[in-house]
Structures are given as structure tokens and as C-alpha cells.
Design a protein around this motif. Structure first.
Motif, PDB file in Angstrom:
ATOM      1  N   CYS A 108     -39.403 -35.723  27.676  1.00 30.23           N
ATOM      2  CA  CYS A 108     -40.181 -34.717  28.394  1.00 30.23           C
ATOM      3  C   CYS A 108     -41.298 -34.207  27.483  1.00 30.23           C
ATOM      4  N   GLU A 141     -44.224 -31.358  26.927  1.00 33.45           N
ATOM      5  CA  GLU A 141     -44.587 -30.012  27.354  1.00 33.45           C
ATOM      6  C   GLU A 141     -45.738 -29.500  26.491  1.00 33.45           C
ATOM      7  N   TYR A 187     -48.052 -25.787  25.305  1.00 34.61           N
ATOM      8  CA  TYR A 187     -48.088 -24.323  25.320  1.00 34.61           C
ATOM      9  C   TYR A 187     -49.335 -23.878  24.571  1.00 34.61           C
ATOM     10  N   LEU A 241     -44.082 -22.440  28.356  1.00 31.96           N
ATOM     11  CA  LEU A 241     -44.239 -23.890  28.280  1.00 31.96           C
ATOM     12  C   LEU A 241     -44.682 -24.451  29.628  1.00 31.96           C
ATOM     13  N   ARG A 242     -45.571 -25.438  29.561  1.00 27.94           N
ATOM     14  CA  ARG A 242     -46.010 -26.127  30.773  1.00 27.94           C
ATOM     15  C   ARG A 242     -45.558 -27.584  30.710  1.00 27.94           C
ATOM     16  N   HIS A 243     -44.942 -28.039  31.793  1.00 29.34           N
ATOM     17  CA  HIS A 243     -44.479 -29.430  31.850  1.00 29.34           C
ATOM     18  C   HIS A 243     -45.675 -30.359  32.054  1.00 29.34           C
ATOM     19  N   SER A 293     -42.811 -36.609  32.323  1.00 30.80           N
ATOM     20  CA  SER A 293     -41.460 -37.050  31.988  1.00 30.80           C
ATOM     21  C   SER A 293     -41.413 -38.569  32.055  1.00 30.80           C
TER      22      SER A 293
END
Length: 302
Positions: free
Chosen positions: A6, A8, A10, A16-18, A21
């Protein structure tokens, strides 16, 4: 094993922003560079269990994609028209195809339960599987008991009905087999199968029971059944020092793959239960051989 990744991002004190994946499948090799089986794991509760189930579901989706490819390939019928004048050639090809499938050296162990091993083979957009177990019964007796497909419903839930269409000779029989519906509320399937059995040519060679679909004008597809087809399937029975090694092979076609894909993906254990029942059936019936079956002449190889 599958590994999830994953990504992420920031900035400052922001949450946190995804970003993305991904899921990667790794193959673990032993010192001989051969695939080896990892120890069974117990996923952690809650999120661990959820991720574990999602990984299994992704494996099933990959198998279903192979099933779609197989559907495209099967636009041409797989069944061979049965011709009594060409019987020897058709029987030869039936056994020869099974021997060639068994001789592949790229089988991968998928899982093992209840002393039953499940292997897969991916080749030319086709998925084949092999089921292997050992039984405490002599190879000759195993061969005779499994040669009669009318008895298979006693241990295999996929065989709902089985009738003999024609005893071609002592080594070849044509059957009609009915199997349960793949989906809830769907039609049951039927298969017209040529079963060709062969005893060993030399000491140490296995016994063979080969299966493939044939078409007969007297048994056309009907509206009440989905006509399934078997490209190549069957058993090899090999005598070992203390036990008999029993192997079942199947080159999965659209009519067959839905029955096995859930086991390959790890969503069910039906195939392991079936071959555990097969082992019990053989051990309980090794002394119950009808004279008509036991005394049929056997061809020495192909």
C-alpha cells in the motif's frame, strides 16, 4: 504467497492519503530451485482474517479468468466422434494423451490435506490438475475397482449417475455420466466418456485408466442437460514398496473447471474429501471383485 503493498502520502499534519495498492505473488524455492510449500498460517483476527479471505478470492478470480479463456477455446467441440471402425486408434490416443499429461515435469504442489496432494499445471492457457494419494491396497485391485465407473458415485460426489452405453471390448467402455449442477438452480451436466484401461507393459510400469469425451449420434445433447466435455483425464496406479500410489489427472475444460477451482483457490476441501473417501472405498472393497470384472482380458500397453 501473496504480499500486499500500500502506497500512502502525507503533507505536514494532514492525515494519510491512499495513493495505490498492489498485490504480488511470490514463489518460494528450495535449495534445488524447486517450488516448496510454506507452513500453514493462522491469520490475525479482524483485518488479518479479512485480508486472508480477500487473497483467496483474488486467486479464485485468476482461475475464473482462465475459465473464460477456456470457453473461447472450446467453441470447437472437444469430443471425438466415435467410430467403431477406428476404435483402436481412438483408444490409443486416449491412453497416450493421459500418459503425456502425467509425464509433464512442471507440476506445482498447491496444497496438501488429509494425506491428499493437489497439484496444478499451467500450460498454453490451459489449467490442469493432479490429485495424488497413497492407499494400502495392491495396484491390481485398485486398478480393477476404479476401472468400473459405475462404482465411482460411492466415493465421488461429482458422479451423480453413471450408465454403460457400450462395452466396446475388455479394455474399452463408453459411459454416460451425470454430474450435479455447477450453480444453484442450474442444469445438471452429462458427459459421454470413453474409458480405456491398460495394464503395465513391464514390471514397475503403472496401470492406466484414461477418459475422454466422444460423441454418439444416438446420444445427442438434450435440453434438460448441459453437455460437458472431457479433453483428457484419468488415473495412474503405481505399485510401490509398501503402498500403491494413486494419481488422478484432468485437463480442465469449461465443463470441469468450476468443480475444482474453489479447491485450487482454497475456498473448499471437496476434492480432498472425495479422495479420502476413495481411499476408504478401495480399502473396504479390495476383496469384493466380481468375477466378470476381475477376469476381463487386459491389453499389455498401447
Amino acid at each position: 504467497m501473496e504480499v500486499g503493498v500500500c502506497a500512502e502520502a502525507y503533507q505536514g499534519g494532514e492525515p494519510l492519503r491512499h495513493i495505490n495498492s498492489a498485490f504480488m505473488t511470490f514463489e518460494v524455492l528450495d535449495h534445488n530451485k524447486e517450488p516448496c510449500t510454506l507452513p500453514r498460517i493462522r491469520p490475525e483476527p479482524m483485518d488479518g482474517r479479512r485480508r486472508f479471505q480477500e487473497a483467496i478470492a483474488r486467486k479464485k478470480i485468476r482461475l475464473d479468468r482462465k475459465y473464460i479463456i477456456s470457453c473461447k477455446q472450446s467453441e470447437v467441440p472437444l469430443s471425438v466422434p466415435w467410430d467403431p471402425t477406428n476404435q483402436m486408434y481412438l483408444s490409443f490416443n486416449n491412453v497416450s494423451a493421459l500418459k503425456m499429461l502425467a509425464a509433464r515435469n512442471t507440476w506445482v504442489l498447491t496444497s496438501e490435506k488429509k494425506k491428499v496432494s493437489l497439484y496444478t499445471l499451467e500450460e498454453n492457457h490451459m489449467l490442469s490438475f493432479k490429485v495424488e494419494t497413497h492407499v494400502a491396497v495392491g495396484a491390481e485391485k485398485v486398478f480393477v475397482l476404479l476401472s468400473d465407473l459405475k462404482c465411482r458415485h460411492k466415493w465421488d460426489p461429482h458422479y451423480k449417475e453413471c450408465e454403460v452405453i457400450s462395452h466396446v471390448d475388455g479394455d474399452d467402455t463408453i459411459y454416460r455420466v451425470v454430474t450435479p449442477s455447477v450453480s444453484k438452480g442450474g442444469k445438471v451436466q452429462d458427459f459421454i466418456l470413453l474409458a480405456s484401461r491398460r495394464r503395465p507393459c513391464d514390471s514397475g510400469d503403472p496401470y492406466w485408466i484414461a477418459l475422454c469425451s466422444v460423441s454418439l449420434p444416438a446420444y445427442p445433447p438434450t435440453a434438460d442437460y448441459n453437455r460437458g466435455e472431457v479433453l483428457c483425464a484419468g488415473f495412474s496406479v503405481e505399485e510401490e514398496a509398501t503402498h500403491t500410489k494413486l494419481s488422478y489427472y484432468n485437463q480442465a475444460t469449461p465443463g470441469v473447471l468450476p468443480y475444482i477451482s474453489t479447491d485450487i483457490a482454497g475456498l473448499s476441501s471437496r476434492i480432498y474429501s472425495a479422495f479420502t473417501s476413495c481411499r476408504t472405498f478401495l480399502e473396504e472393497n479390495e476383496d469384493i471383485l466380481t468375477s466378470s470384472t476381475a477376469t476381463q482380458p487386459g491389453s499389455q500397453g498401447i
